[in-house]
Write a protein that holds these residues in place. Sequence first.
Motif, short mmCIF file in Angstrom:
data_model
loop_
_atom_site.label_atom_id
_atom_site.label_comp_id
_atom_site.label_asym_id
_atom_site.label_seq_id
_atom_site.Cartn_x
_atom_site.Cartn_y
_atom_site.Cartn_z
N ASP A 93 -1.54 8.02 -4.84
CA ASP A 93 -1.58 9.29 -5.55
C ASP A 93 -1.24 10.48 -4.67
O ASP A 93 -1.01 11.58 -5.16
CB ASP A 93 -2.93 9.49 -6.23
CG ASP A 93 -4.09 9.40 -5.25
OD1 ASP A 93 -3.87 9.03 -4.08
OD2 ASP A 93 -5.22 9.71 -5.66
N GLU A 94 -1.19 10.27 -3.35
CA GLU A 94 -0.81 11.35 -2.44
C GLU A 94 0.70 11.63 -2.48
O GLU A 94 1.14 12.71 -2.10
CB GLU A 94 -1.21 11.01 -1.01
CG GLU A 94 -2.71 10.86 -0.80
CD GLU A 94 -3.06 10.42 0.61
OE1 GLU A 94 -2.14 10.43 1.47
OE2 GLU A 94 -4.22 10.06 0.85
N VAL A 95 1.47 10.64 -2.95
CA VAL A 95 2.93 10.80 -2.93
C VAL A 95 3.59 10.55 -4.29
O VAL A 95 4.82 10.63 -4.40
CB VAL A 95 3.58 9.87 -1.88
CG1 VAL A 95 3.16 10.27 -0.48
CG2 VAL A 95 3.25 8.41 -2.15
N PRO A 126 7.59 15.12 3.46
CA PRO A 126 6.55 15.20 2.44
C PRO A 126 7.05 14.98 1.01
O PRO A 126 6.40 15.41 0.05
CB PRO A 126 6.07 16.64 2.60
CG PRO A 126 7.34 17.40 2.91
CD PRO A 126 8.17 16.45 3.75
N GLN A 127 8.19 14.32 0.83
CA GLN A 127 8.73 14.12 -0.51
C GLN A 127 7.78 13.28 -1.35
O GLN A 127 7.08 12.41 -0.84
CB GLN A 127 10.09 13.45 -0.44
CG GLN A 127 11.19 14.28 0.21
CD GLN A 127 12.53 13.61 0.08
OE1 GLN A 127 13.01 13.35 -1.03
NE2 GLN A 127 13.14 13.29 1.21
N ARG A 128 7.83 13.55 -2.65
CA ARG A 128 7.09 12.73 -3.59
C ARG A 128 8.05 11.76 -4.27
O ARG A 128 9.23 12.08 -4.48
CB ARG A 128 6.39 13.60 -4.64
CG ARG A 128 5.22 14.38 -4.08
CD ARG A 128 4.54 15.23 -5.15
NE ARG A 128 3.93 14.44 -6.21
CZ ARG A 128 2.74 13.85 -6.12
NH1 ARG A 128 2.04 13.95 -5.00
NH2 ARG A 128 2.25 13.17 -7.14
N GLY A 139 0.80 -1.21 0.00
CA GLY A 139 0.00 0.00 0.00
C GLY A 139 0.83 1.27 0.00
O GLY A 139 2.06 1.24 -0.05
N ALA A 140 0.14 2.40 0.06
CA ALA A 140 0.80 3.71 0.04
C ALA A 140 1.85 3.78 1.15
O ALA A 140 1.55 3.53 2.31
CB ALA A 140 -0.25 4.81 0.22
N PRO A 141 3.10 4.12 0.81
CA PRO A 141 4.19 4.01 1.78
C PRO A 141 4.11 4.98 2.94
O PRO A 141 4.63 4.70 4.02
CB PRO A 141 5.43 4.26 0.92
CG PRO A 141 4.94 5.11 -0.21
CD PRO A 141 3.56 4.59 -0.50
#
Length: 256
Positions: free
Chosen positions: A212-214, A184-186, A122-124
């Motif tokens: 999609d947040e990152v 907050p890095q992408r 999932g999202a990290p």
Amino acid sequence: MPKAGPARWFLRPVPAEATAALLCFPYAGVGGSSYRDWPATIGGMTVVPLQPPGRENRIREPRPETHQEFARSLAAALSLLDGKEIAFFGHCGAVPFMLATAFELAAAGAPLPAWIMASSWGAPQAGLYGPLNFVDLETYDFTTEVVEIAAGLGMRMSPELVGMAAEVFRHDHVVQRRYRYPTPQRVPVPVAAVGWSADDVVPPDVATTGWDEVATTRSFVLTGAHGDFLRCPENLQHLVARLVREPEQVWPANRT
């Protein structure tokens, strides 16, 4: 002649004539041979299983103690592929190591993968996934876990091999517990987030939500179970080939 130095990261030699390489990160407890049933090429990319230190033919080498140590070592090896297009594939517990490598390459100004495929994770920024990342590492029986996984794959292992595999498996989970996504890095490259329809370890809705947040992300759900990626079924091959051949139809034009 045995490979030396950074080249040991590549389980198989990368052909000089290859123009693109799909670098395949092994998941927790195993090595590059876990990709033995994958084809030699997919969509024109040469499949390159990665072999981290401390497992299989590198069992006598010290295992990385952090994701950053892993990434720095691998980044040095990737310089050997200068001039070749690269992409990353990782399944489940391999994903944080794959992300750490992408960030390491970006920080060094080195060539980045065209994209990464994150399967069954999932999202990290939300944390870790899968039940083994929440067990008591001091008391959990990783030996039995290895035996059961091997049996499920139709493999029989000697007690010596089981013991070594269990130690690698446990170490990987110790290292994994320390992972923190660098908010907050992408993610510096596009991500294909892949879930599997019958995955009972990281369900598909978990594997495809929040990325999609990152990152610039496209999510896909493939028919199959958690371990089906090991045989690289046709649906996975078709998706990889699509990312290689039709990137403009997959990724939004306004990547960020």
